[in-house]
Design an enzyme around this catalytic site. Structure first.
Site, PDB file in Angstrom:
ATOM      1  N   ASP A 147     -11.317  24.056   2.994  1.00 19.12           N
ATOM      2  CA  ASP A 147      -9.934  23.554   2.982  1.00 19.12           C
ATOM      3  C   ASP A 147      -8.987  24.708   2.703  1.00 19.12           C
ATOM      4  OD1 ASP A 147      -8.853  20.373   2.696  1.00 19.12           O
ATOM      5  OD2 ASP A 147      -7.418  21.962   2.138  1.00 19.12           O
ATOM      6  N   LYS A 204     -10.661   4.574  18.909  1.00 20.46           N
ATOM      7  CA  LYS A 204     -10.232   4.597  17.499  1.00 20.46           C
ATOM      8  C   LYS A 204      -8.838   3.970  17.350  1.00 20.46           C
ATOM      9  CE  LYS A 204      -9.592   5.624  13.219  1.00 20.46           C
ATOM     10  NZ  LYS A 204     -10.222   4.906  12.125  1.00 20.46           N
ATOM     11  N   ASN A 259      -7.738   0.340  15.352  1.00 16.55           N
ATOM     12  CA  ASN A 259      -6.704   0.210  14.320  1.00 16.55           C
ATOM     13  C   ASN A 259      -5.565  -0.698  14.779  1.00 16.55           C
ATOM     14  OD1 ASN A 259      -8.013   1.624  12.399  1.00 16.55           O
ATOM     15  ND2 ASN A 259      -6.785   3.482  12.545  1.00 16.55           N
ATOM     16  N   GLY A 268       0.313 -11.035   3.400  1.00 17.11           N
ATOM     17  CA  GLY A 268       0.773 -10.178   2.304  1.00 17.11           C
ATOM     18  C   GLY A 268       2.058  -9.466   2.658  1.00 17.11           C
ATOM     19  N   CYS A 328      -3.353   5.162   7.859  1.00 16.82           N
ATOM     20  CA  CYS A 328      -3.823   5.036   9.242  1.00 16.82           C
ATOM     21  C   CYS A 328      -3.011   4.077  10.113  1.00 16.82           C
ATOM     22  CB  CYS A 328      -5.293   4.625   9.246  1.00 16.82           C
ATOM     23  SG  CYS A 328      -6.349   5.944   8.612  1.00 16.82           S
ATOM     24  N   LYS A 387      -3.473  -0.160  -1.084  1.00 17.17           N
ATOM     25  CA  LYS A 387      -4.494  -1.184  -1.291  1.00 17.17           C
ATOM     26  C   LYS A 387      -5.264  -0.824  -2.552  1.00 17.17           C
ATOM     27  CE  LYS A 387      -8.139   0.775   1.605  1.00 17.17           C
ATOM     28  NZ  LYS A 387      -9.088   0.512   2.662  1.00 17.17           N
ATOM     29  N   ARG A 446       0.331   6.592   0.811  1.00 19.27           N
ATOM     30  CA  ARG A 446       0.977   6.813   2.097  1.00 19.27           C
ATOM     31  C   ARG A 446       1.431   5.476   2.708  1.00 19.27           C
ATOM     32  NH1 ARG A 446      -3.236  11.230   4.578  1.00 19.27           N
ATOM     33  NH2 ARG A 446      -4.700  10.138   3.237  1.00 19.27           N
TER      34      ARG A 446
END
Ligand code: NAD
Length: 436
Positions: free
Chosen positions: A30, A207, A211, A256, A263, A324, A331
Protein backbone atom coordinates in the site's frame (compact mmCIF):
# COMPACT_ATOMS: atom_id res chain seq x y z
CA UNK A 1 1.68 -19.64 -5.18
CA UNK A 2 3.28 -16.25 -4.52
CA UNK A 3 0.84 -13.40 -4.87
CA UNK A 4 1.18 -9.61 -4.65
CA UNK A 5 -1.85 -7.55 -3.60
CA UNK A 6 -1.80 -3.85 -4.51
CA UNK A 7 -4.03 -1.85 -2.16
CA UNK A 8 -4.53 -2.89 1.44
CA UNK A 9 -8.00 -1.49 2.13
CA UNK A 10 -11.21 -3.39 2.96
CA UNK A 11 -10.93 -5.61 -0.10
CA UNK A 12 -7.15 -5.94 -0.49
CA UNK A 13 -6.45 -6.67 3.15
CA UNK A 14 -9.27 -9.19 3.54
CA UNK A 15 -8.56 -10.90 0.19
CA UNK A 16 -4.81 -10.98 0.78
CA UNK A 17 -5.23 -12.39 4.27
CA UNK A 18 -7.72 -15.05 3.19
CA UNK A 19 -5.54 -16.09 0.22
CA UNK A 20 -2.63 -16.44 2.66
CA UNK A 21 -4.90 -18.51 4.88
CA UNK A 22 -5.50 -20.85 1.91
CA UNK A 23 -1.73 -21.49 1.95
CA UNK A 24 -0.50 -19.01 -0.66
CA UNK A 25 2.31 -16.58 0.08
CA UNK A 26 0.87 -13.08 -0.12
CA UNK A 27 2.57 -9.70 0.08
CA UNK A 28 0.19 -6.79 0.52
CA UNK A 29 1.44 -3.44 -0.64
CA UNK A 30 0.00 0.00 0.00
CA UNK A 31 1.10 3.57 -0.68
CA UNK A 32 -0.19 4.61 2.73
CA UNK A 33 2.87 4.32 4.94
CA UNK A 34 0.94 4.73 8.19
CA UNK A 35 -1.35 1.85 7.21
CA UNK A 36 1.57 -0.49 6.46
CA UNK A 37 3.46 0.64 9.56
CA UNK A 38 0.39 -0.15 11.67
CA UNK A 39 -0.07 -3.56 10.03
CA UNK A 40 3.58 -4.41 10.64
CA UNK A 41 2.86 -3.73 14.32
CA UNK A 42 -0.34 -5.76 14.26
CA UNK A 43 -2.76 -2.79 14.15
CA UNK A 44 -5.69 -3.12 11.75
CA UNK A 45 -6.50 -0.07 9.59
CA UNK A 46 -10.17 -1.10 9.43
CA UNK A 47 -12.68 -2.62 11.78
CA UNK A 48 -13.72 -6.01 10.44
CA UNK A 49 -14.78 -8.93 12.66
CA UNK A 50 -12.14 -11.71 12.87
CA UNK A 51 -9.59 -9.90 10.73
CA UNK A 52 -6.98 -9.13 13.37
CA UNK A 53 -6.65 -12.76 14.48
CA UNK A 54 -6.50 -14.05 10.89
CA UNK A 55 -3.82 -11.50 9.94
CA UNK A 56 -1.81 -12.43 13.01
CA UNK A 57 -1.94 -16.16 12.43
CA UNK A 58 -0.84 -15.82 8.80
CA UNK A 59 1.90 -13.32 9.61
CA UNK A 60 3.12 -15.75 12.30
CA UNK A 61 3.22 -18.53 9.71
CA UNK A 62 5.20 -16.22 7.41
CA UNK A 63 2.63 -16.45 4.65
CA UNK A 64 1.49 -12.85 4.87
CA UNK A 65 3.72 -9.80 4.55
CA UNK A 66 3.24 -6.06 4.24
CA UNK A 67 5.30 -3.47 2.43
CA UNK A 68 5.08 -0.06 0.78
CA UNK A 69 7.42 -1.19 -1.98
CA UNK A 70 5.78 -2.80 -5.00
CA UNK A 71 9.12 -4.16 -6.28
CA UNK A 72 9.54 -6.17 -3.07
CA UNK A 73 5.98 -7.48 -3.27
CA UNK A 74 6.51 -8.63 -6.85
CA UNK A 75 9.60 -10.76 -6.16
CA UNK A 76 8.77 -14.27 -7.34
CA UNK A 77 5.03 -13.43 -7.68
CA UNK A 78 3.05 -15.34 -10.30
CA UNK A 79 -0.03 -13.18 -9.92
CA UNK A 80 -0.61 -9.60 -8.86
CA UNK A 81 -4.03 -8.37 -7.78
CA UNK A 82 -5.10 -4.75 -8.06
CA UNK A 83 -7.46 -3.84 -5.20
CA UNK A 84 -7.12 -0.06 -5.05
CA UNK A 85 -10.11 2.27 -4.67
CA UNK A 86 -12.32 3.29 -7.60
CA UNK A 87 -14.42 6.07 -6.03
CA UNK A 88 -16.91 8.24 -7.89
CA UNK A 89 -15.19 10.96 -9.86
CA UNK A 90 -16.32 14.32 -8.55
CA UNK A 91 -18.87 15.98 -10.80
CA UNK A 92 -19.73 13.25 -13.28
CA UNK A 93 -20.16 9.99 -11.33
CA UNK A 94 -17.66 8.11 -13.50
CA UNK A 95 -15.49 5.57 -11.70
CA UNK A 96 -12.24 7.36 -10.93
CA UNK A 97 -9.63 5.00 -12.37
CA UNK A 98 -6.61 7.13 -11.56
CA UNK A 99 -5.50 4.81 -8.71
CA UNK A 100 -5.85 1.77 -10.95
CA UNK A 101 -3.85 3.28 -13.80
CA UNK A 102 -1.18 4.65 -11.45
CA UNK A 103 -0.74 1.14 -10.02
CA UNK A 104 -0.58 -0.36 -13.54
CA UNK A 105 2.03 2.15 -14.71
CA UNK A 106 4.20 1.44 -11.70
CA UNK A 107 3.73 -2.28 -12.24
CA UNK A 108 4.70 -2.09 -15.93
CA UNK A 109 8.07 -0.63 -15.06
CA UNK A 110 8.84 -3.33 -12.51
CA UNK A 111 7.78 -6.54 -14.25
CA UNK A 112 10.63 -8.70 -15.50
CA UNK A 113 8.72 -11.75 -16.65
CA UNK A 114 5.14 -12.60 -17.67
CA UNK A 115 2.68 -12.57 -14.78
CA UNK A 116 -1.10 -12.56 -14.38
CA UNK A 117 -2.47 -9.12 -13.50
CA UNK A 118 -5.86 -9.54 -11.83
CA UNK A 119 -8.23 -6.61 -11.33
CA UNK A 120 -10.19 -7.06 -8.14
CA UNK A 121 -11.24 -3.43 -7.92
CA UNK A 122 -14.68 -2.74 -9.35
CA UNK A 123 -13.92 -1.21 -12.75
CA UNK A 124 -16.10 -0.25 -15.74
CA UNK A 125 -16.38 -2.61 -18.66
CA UNK A 126 -13.38 -2.27 -20.96
CA UNK A 127 -10.91 -1.27 -18.22
CA UNK A 128 -9.09 -4.62 -18.54
CA UNK A 129 -8.48 -3.85 -22.23
CA UNK A 130 -7.05 -0.46 -21.29
CA UNK A 131 -4.87 -2.02 -18.60
CA UNK A 132 -3.48 -4.49 -21.15
CA UNK A 133 -2.73 -1.63 -23.58
CA UNK A 134 -1.12 0.47 -20.86
CA UNK A 135 1.10 -2.40 -19.72
CA UNK A 136 2.30 -2.87 -23.29
CA UNK A 137 2.84 0.85 -23.83
CA UNK A 138 4.85 1.19 -20.62
CA UNK A 139 7.17 -1.67 -21.47
CA UNK A 140 5.79 -4.67 -19.57
CA UNK A 141 7.21 -7.95 -20.89
CA UNK A 142 5.43 -9.83 -23.68
CA UNK A 143 3.01 -12.46 -22.37
CA UNK A 144 1.65 -10.56 -19.36
CA UNK A 145 -1.98 -11.55 -18.98
CA UNK A 146 -4.83 -9.36 -17.64
CA UNK A 147 -7.85 -10.89 -15.91
CA UNK A 148 -10.88 -9.58 -14.05
CA UNK A 149 -11.90 -11.12 -10.73
CA UNK A 150 -14.51 -8.86 -9.14
CA UNK A 151 -15.03 -9.13 -5.42
CA UNK A 152 -18.45 -9.67 -3.86
CA UNK A 153 -17.59 -9.66 -0.15
CA UNK A 154 -19.65 -7.58 2.25
CA UNK A 155 -18.02 -5.44 4.91
CA UNK A 156 -18.89 -6.80 8.33
CA UNK A 157 -18.95 -10.38 7.04
CA UNK A 158 -15.96 -10.07 4.73
CA UNK A 159 -13.94 -13.08 5.84
CA UNK A 160 -16.86 -15.50 5.75
CA UNK A 161 -17.90 -14.10 2.37
CA UNK A 162 -14.43 -14.49 0.93
CA UNK A 163 -14.03 -18.01 2.23
CA UNK A 164 -17.55 -19.19 1.38
CA UNK A 165 -18.51 -17.17 -1.67
CA UNK A 166 -21.75 -17.75 -3.57
CA UNK A 167 -19.54 -17.81 -6.68
CA UNK A 168 -16.09 -16.87 -7.88
CA UNK A 169 -16.18 -14.88 -11.08
CA UNK A 170 -13.19 -14.85 -13.41
CA UNK A 171 -13.07 -12.91 -16.64
CA UNK A 172 -10.11 -14.08 -18.63
CA UNK A 173 -9.01 -14.03 -22.23
CA UNK A 174 -6.26 -16.66 -22.12
CA UNK A 175 -5.27 -19.97 -20.60
CA UNK A 176 -2.46 -18.52 -18.46
CA UNK A 177 -4.96 -16.41 -16.52
CA UNK A 178 -7.59 -19.15 -16.26
CA UNK A 179 -5.05 -21.66 -14.96
CA UNK A 180 -3.52 -19.22 -12.46
CA UNK A 181 -6.91 -18.19 -11.04
CA UNK A 182 -8.12 -21.79 -10.86
CA UNK A 183 -4.97 -22.57 -8.84
CA UNK A 184 -5.39 -19.54 -6.57
CA UNK A 185 -9.00 -20.45 -5.74
CA UNK A 186 -8.49 -24.22 -5.73
CA UNK A 187 -9.22 -24.51 -1.96
CA UNK A 188 -12.66 -22.97 -2.55
CA UNK A 189 -13.22 -24.97 -5.66
CA UNK A 190 -12.71 -28.07 -3.55
CA UNK A 191 -15.42 -26.71 -1.23
CA UNK A 192 -17.63 -26.60 -4.31
CA UNK A 193 -17.88 -22.84 -4.59
CA UNK A 194 -19.00 -22.36 -8.18
CA UNK A 195 -16.27 -20.84 -10.31
CA UNK A 196 -17.55 -19.01 -13.33
CA UNK A 197 -15.27 -18.25 -16.26
CA UNK A 198 -16.45 -15.52 -18.59
CA UNK A 199 -14.91 -12.98 -20.92
CA UNK A 200 -13.12 -10.13 -19.18
CA UNK A 201 -15.73 -7.59 -20.25
CA UNK A 202 -18.59 -9.76 -19.04
CA UNK A 203 -16.98 -10.19 -15.62
CA UNK A 204 -16.44 -6.43 -15.29
CA UNK A 205 -20.05 -5.66 -16.15
CA UNK A 206 -21.46 -8.50 -14.02
CA UNK A 207 -20.13 -6.86 -10.86
CA UNK A 208 -22.03 -3.65 -11.65
CA UNK A 209 -25.15 -5.57 -12.60
CA UNK A 210 -25.07 -7.42 -9.25
CA UNK A 211 -24.78 -4.22 -7.22
CA UNK A 212 -27.40 -2.44 -9.31
CA UNK A 213 -29.82 -5.32 -8.80
CA UNK A 214 -29.33 -5.34 -5.02
CA UNK A 215 -29.76 -1.56 -4.92
CA UNK A 216 -32.97 -2.03 -6.89
CA UNK A 217 -34.33 -4.45 -4.30
CA UNK A 218 -33.64 -1.93 -1.56
CA UNK A 219 -35.26 0.97 -3.39
CA UNK A 220 -38.22 -1.25 -4.28
CA UNK A 221 -38.93 -2.19 -0.68
CA UNK A 222 -38.42 1.41 0.45
CA UNK A 223 -41.11 2.58 -1.98
CA UNK A 224 -43.35 -0.29 -0.82
CA UNK A 225 -42.78 0.97 2.75
CA UNK A 226 -44.11 4.40 1.76
CA UNK A 227 -47.16 2.76 0.24
CA UNK A 228 -47.67 0.62 3.35
CA UNK A 229 -47.65 3.74 5.50
CA UNK A 230 -50.20 5.44 3.29
CA UNK A 231 -52.64 2.53 3.15
CA UNK A 232 -52.21 1.00 6.61
CA UNK A 233 -50.20 -2.11 5.76
CA UNK A 234 -46.98 -3.49 7.26
CA UNK A 235 -43.84 -3.66 5.14
CA UNK A 236 -42.15 -6.22 7.41
CA UNK A 237 -44.95 -8.69 6.78
CA UNK A 238 -45.10 -7.72 3.12
CA UNK A 239 -41.34 -8.36 2.74
CA UNK A 240 -41.74 -11.76 4.33
CA UNK A 241 -44.72 -12.45 2.15
CA UNK A 242 -42.76 -11.85 -1.02
CA UNK A 243 -39.34 -12.95 0.26
CA UNK A 244 -40.44 -16.49 1.03
CA UNK A 245 -41.02 -16.88 -2.68
CA UNK A 246 -37.81 -18.52 -3.92
CA UNK A 247 -37.96 -16.53 -7.12
CA UNK A 248 -37.66 -13.33 -5.05
CA UNK A 249 -35.66 -14.32 -1.96
CA UNK A 250 -35.72 -12.66 1.48
CA UNK A 251 -32.47 -10.68 1.34
CA UNK A 252 -32.18 -6.96 0.68
CA UNK A 253 -35.86 -6.49 1.42
CA UNK A 254 -35.44 -4.44 4.60
CA UNK A 255 -37.04 -1.03 4.42
CA UNK A 256 -34.87 1.70 5.87
CA UNK A 257 -33.19 5.06 5.35
CA UNK A 258 -31.77 4.23 1.88
CA UNK A 259 -28.60 2.47 0.85
CA UNK A 260 -25.16 3.94 1.43
CA UNK A 261 -21.68 2.52 1.73
CA UNK A 262 -18.62 2.29 -0.42
CA UNK A 263 -20.21 0.38 -3.30
CA UNK A 264 -23.89 0.80 -4.23
CA UNK A 265 -23.96 4.61 -4.59
CA UNK A 266 -20.80 4.83 -6.68
CA UNK A 267 -21.35 1.65 -8.67
CA UNK A 268 -24.92 2.51 -9.70
CA UNK A 269 -23.70 5.92 -10.88
CA UNK A 270 -20.74 4.43 -12.76
CA UNK A 271 -23.06 1.93 -14.46
CA UNK A 272 -25.22 4.81 -15.68
CA UNK A 273 -22.16 6.57 -17.09
CA UNK A 274 -21.18 3.37 -18.93
CA UNK A 275 -24.69 3.13 -20.33
CA UNK A 276 -24.61 6.82 -21.40
CA UNK A 277 -21.37 6.23 -23.26
CA UNK A 278 -22.87 3.21 -24.98
CA UNK A 279 -26.05 5.23 -25.74
CA UNK A 280 -28.17 2.60 -24.02
CA UNK A 281 -30.91 3.66 -21.60
CA UNK A 282 -30.94 2.12 -18.12
CA UNK A 283 -34.25 3.50 -16.84
CA UNK A 284 -34.51 1.14 -13.90
CA UNK A 285 -31.09 1.87 -12.41
CA UNK A 286 -31.50 5.56 -13.10
CA UNK A 287 -34.77 5.59 -11.14
CA UNK A 288 -33.21 3.54 -8.33
CA UNK A 289 -30.51 6.18 -7.90
CA UNK A 290 -33.09 8.96 -7.83
CA UNK A 291 -35.36 7.10 -5.39
CA UNK A 292 -32.44 6.46 -3.06
CA UNK A 293 -31.14 10.04 -3.14
CA UNK A 294 -34.60 11.38 -2.32
CA UNK A 295 -35.08 8.82 0.40
CA UNK A 296 -31.86 9.70 2.19
CA UNK A 297 -32.77 13.38 2.07
CA UNK A 298 -36.30 12.67 3.31
CA UNK A 299 -35.18 11.01 6.55
CA UNK A 300 -34.59 14.31 8.38
CA UNK A 301 -38.12 15.47 7.47
CA UNK A 302 -39.48 12.16 8.75
CA UNK A 303 -37.86 12.81 12.14
CA UNK A 304 -39.02 16.42 12.22
CA UNK A 305 -42.59 15.29 11.44
CA UNK A 306 -42.42 12.63 14.18
CA UNK A 307 -41.49 15.42 16.60
CA UNK A 308 -44.47 17.54 15.68
CA UNK A 309 -42.97 19.60 12.87
CA UNK A 310 -40.42 21.67 14.77
CA UNK A 311 -37.03 20.59 16.13
CA UNK A 312 -35.54 24.03 16.73
CA UNK A 313 -33.25 23.86 19.78
CA UNK A 314 -34.38 20.31 20.58
CA UNK A 315 -31.98 17.53 21.51
CA UNK A 316 -32.06 14.39 19.36
CA UNK A 317 -30.08 11.22 20.05
CA UNK A 318 -28.84 9.33 16.97
CA UNK A 319 -27.93 5.67 17.39
CA UNK A 320 -25.59 4.33 14.72
CA UNK A 321 -23.57 6.30 12.19
CA UNK A 322 -21.85 3.76 9.95
CA UNK A 323 -23.64 2.80 6.74
CA UNK A 324 -24.34 -0.62 8.19
CA UNK A 325 -23.44 -2.61 11.32
CA UNK A 326 -20.12 -4.39 11.91
CA UNK A 327 -18.03 -1.92 9.98
CA UNK A 328 -16.46 1.45 10.68
CA UNK A 329 -17.12 2.55 7.09
CA UNK A 330 -18.86 5.91 6.83
CA UNK A 331 -18.75 6.28 3.05
CA UNK A 332 -22.11 7.68 1.85
CA UNK A 333 -23.75 6.68 5.13
CA UNK A 334 -27.44 7.73 5.42
CA UNK A 335 -26.61 9.12 8.87
CA UNK A 336 -24.77 12.04 7.25
CA UNK A 337 -27.66 13.69 5.33
CA UNK A 338 -29.99 12.83 8.22
CA UNK A 339 -27.85 14.65 10.78
CA UNK A 340 -27.16 17.56 8.44
CA UNK A 341 -30.89 17.89 7.76
CA UNK A 342 -31.73 17.85 11.47
CA UNK A 343 -29.07 20.45 12.19
CA UNK A 344 -30.33 22.63 9.34
CA UNK A 345 -33.75 22.47 11.02
CA UNK A 346 -32.18 23.69 14.26
CA UNK A 347 -31.81 20.45 16.24
CA UNK A 348 -28.93 19.62 18.56
CA UNK A 349 -27.63 16.18 17.69
CA UNK A 350 -25.90 13.81 20.08
CA UNK A 351 -24.70 10.60 18.44
CA UNK A 352 -23.32 7.22 19.38
CA UNK A 353 -21.80 4.50 17.21
CA UNK A 354 -20.11 1.38 18.62
CA UNK A 355 -17.05 1.67 16.33
CA UNK A 356 -17.59 4.42 13.77
CA UNK A 357 -16.78 7.55 15.78
CA UNK A 358 -13.22 7.99 14.48
CA UNK A 359 -14.36 7.80 10.85
CA UNK A 360 -17.49 9.86 11.51
CA UNK A 361 -15.99 12.77 13.40
CA UNK A 362 -14.24 14.42 10.42
CA UNK A 363 -17.45 14.15 8.36
CA UNK A 364 -19.83 15.74 10.83
CA UNK A 365 -19.73 19.11 12.50
CA UNK A 366 -21.32 20.31 15.73
CA UNK A 367 -22.29 16.80 16.76
CA UNK A 368 -21.87 15.82 20.39
CA UNK A 369 -20.53 12.25 20.66
CA UNK A 370 -21.79 10.02 23.45
CA UNK A 371 -19.98 6.94 24.78
CA UNK A 372 -23.02 4.69 24.78
CA UNK A 373 -26.55 4.41 23.45
CA UNK A 374 -27.82 5.40 26.90
CA UNK A 375 -25.53 8.45 26.87
CA UNK A 376 -27.03 9.55 23.55
CA UNK A 377 -30.51 9.22 25.02
CA UNK A 378 -29.75 11.23 28.16
CA UNK A 379 -31.92 14.34 28.09
CA UNK A 380 -32.95 13.81 24.46
CA UNK A 381 -36.49 14.49 23.28
CA UNK A 382 -36.24 11.83 20.58
CA UNK A 383 -33.96 8.92 19.73
CA UNK A 384 -33.41 7.83 16.12
CA UNK A 385 -32.05 4.35 15.35
CA UNK A 386 -30.11 4.72 12.10
CA UNK A 387 -27.83 1.66 12.00
CA UNK A 388 -29.01 -1.74 13.23
CA UNK A 389 -26.00 -2.65 15.40
CA UNK A 390 -26.79 -5.76 17.46
CA UNK A 391 -26.25 -3.86 20.69
CA UNK A 392 -29.18 -1.59 19.80
CA UNK A 393 -31.49 -4.57 19.46
CA UNK A 394 -31.55 -5.34 23.16
CA UNK A 395 -31.69 -1.92 24.76
CA UNK A 396 -33.60 -1.62 28.00
CA UNK A 397 -36.34 0.55 26.55
CA UNK A 398 -37.75 1.45 29.97
CA UNK A 399 -34.34 2.71 31.06
CA UNK A 400 -33.87 4.55 27.76
CA UNK A 401 -37.24 6.27 28.09
CA UNK A 402 -36.51 7.24 31.71
CA UNK A 403 -33.30 8.99 30.65
CA UNK A 404 -34.98 11.13 28.01
CA UNK A 405 -36.80 14.42 28.32
CA UNK A 406 -39.20 13.38 25.53
CA UNK A 407 -40.70 10.08 24.41
CA UNK A 408 -40.25 9.74 20.65
CA UNK A 409 -38.51 6.65 19.24
CA UNK A 410 -37.87 6.71 15.50
CA UNK A 411 -36.72 3.28 14.40
CA UNK A 412 -35.41 3.62 10.84
CA UNK A 413 -34.38 -0.06 10.80
CA UNK A 414 -37.52 -1.62 12.28
CA UNK A 415 -35.58 -3.45 14.98
CA UNK A 416 -38.31 -3.00 17.59
CA UNK A 417 -41.96 -3.87 17.66
CA UNK A 418 -44.45 -1.11 18.20
CA UNK A 419 -45.91 -2.93 21.20
CA UNK A 420 -42.69 -3.21 23.17
CA UNK A 421 -41.74 0.40 22.48
CA UNK A 422 -45.18 1.69 23.46
CA UNK A 423 -45.09 -0.52 26.54
CA UNK A 424 -41.99 1.38 27.63
CA UNK A 425 -43.80 4.68 27.16
CA UNK A 426 -42.52 5.63 23.73
CA UNK A 427 -44.37 7.12 20.82
CA UNK A 428 -43.00 4.72 18.19
CA UNK A 429 -42.32 5.43 14.51
CA UNK A 430 -41.04 2.52 12.42
CA UNK A 431 -40.65 2.44 8.65
CA UNK A 432 -43.57 1.21 6.55
CA UNK A 433 -45.47 -0.19 9.50
CA UNK A 434 -49.07 0.01 10.49
CA UNK A 435 -49.76 3.19 12.41
CA UNK A 436 -51.28 3.14 15.89
N1 NAD B 1 -15.40 -2.20 0.37
C1 NAD B 1 -16.19 -3.14 -0.14
O1 NAD B 1 -17.11 -3.64 0.53
C2 NAD B 1 -15.99 -3.65 -1.55
C3 NAD B 1 -16.62 -4.84 -1.95
C4 NAD B 1 -16.42 -5.29 -3.25
C5 NAD B 1 -15.62 -4.56 -4.13
N2 NAD B 1 -15.04 -3.40 -3.71
C6 NAD B 1 -14.17 -2.68 -4.65
O2 NAD B 1 -12.81 -2.94 -4.30
C7 NAD B 1 -12.01 -1.80 -4.56
C8 NAD B 1 -11.28 -1.39 -3.30
O3 NAD B 1 -12.23 -0.97 -2.35
P1 NAD B 1 -11.86 -0.76 -0.81
O4 NAD B 1 -13.13 -0.49 -0.10
O5 NAD B 1 -10.98 -1.86 -0.37
O6 NAD B 1 -10.99 0.60 -0.94
P2 NAD B 1 -10.11 1.29 0.20
O7 NAD B 1 -10.17 2.75 -0.09
O8 NAD B 1 -10.48 0.79 1.55
O9 NAD B 1 -8.62 0.78 -0.10
C9 NAD B 1 -7.87 1.10 -1.22
C10 NAD B 1 -6.39 1.09 -0.82
O10 NAD B 1 -5.57 1.20 -1.99
C11 NAD B 1 -4.43 1.97 -1.66
N3 NAD B 1 -3.80 2.44 -2.88
C12 NAD B 1 -4.28 3.34 -3.78
N4 NAD B 1 -3.40 3.46 -4.81
C13 NAD B 1 -2.38 2.60 -4.57
C14 NAD B 1 -1.20 2.25 -5.27
N5 NAD B 1 -0.91 2.80 -6.46
N6 NAD B 1 -0.38 1.34 -4.75
C15 NAD B 1 -0.66 0.78 -3.57
N7 NAD B 1 -1.78 1.05 -2.84
C16 NAD B 1 -2.63 1.96 -3.35
C17 NAD B 1 -4.98 3.05 -0.76
O11 NAD B 1 -3.96 3.65 0.03
C18 NAD B 1 -5.98 2.25 0.10
O12 NAD B 1 -5.37 1.73 1.26
C19 NAD B 1 -12.96 -0.74 -5.11
O13 NAD B 1 -12.94 -0.79 -6.51
C20 NAD B 1 -14.32 -1.17 -4.59
O14 NAD B 1 -15.37 -0.74 -5.41
C21 NAD B 1 -15.20 -2.94 -2.44
Amino acid sequence: MRIAMIGTGYVGLVSGTCLADFGHHVTCVDKDEAKIEGLLQGRMPIWEPGLEALVKSNVDRRRLEFTTDLGTALKGAEAVFIAVGTPSRRGDGHADLSYVYAAVEELAGLLEKPIVVVTKSTVPVGTGDKIAELLKEKGAPEGVSVASNPEFLREGAAIADFKHPDRILVGAEDELARTALAEIYRPLFLNRAPMLFTSRRTAELTKYAANAFLATKISFINEMADLCEAVGADVQDLARGIGLDNRIGPKFLHAGPGYGGSCFPKDTLALLRTADEASVKQRIVSTVVEVNDLRKKAMADRVVAAMGGNVQGRRIGVLGLTFKPNTDDMRDAPSIPLIEGLQAAGANVVAFDPVGREQAEPLLSNVEFADSAEGAADGAEAVVIVTEWDEFRALDLHDLAARMSGNVLIDLRNIYHRGEAEGAGFVYHGVGRVKA
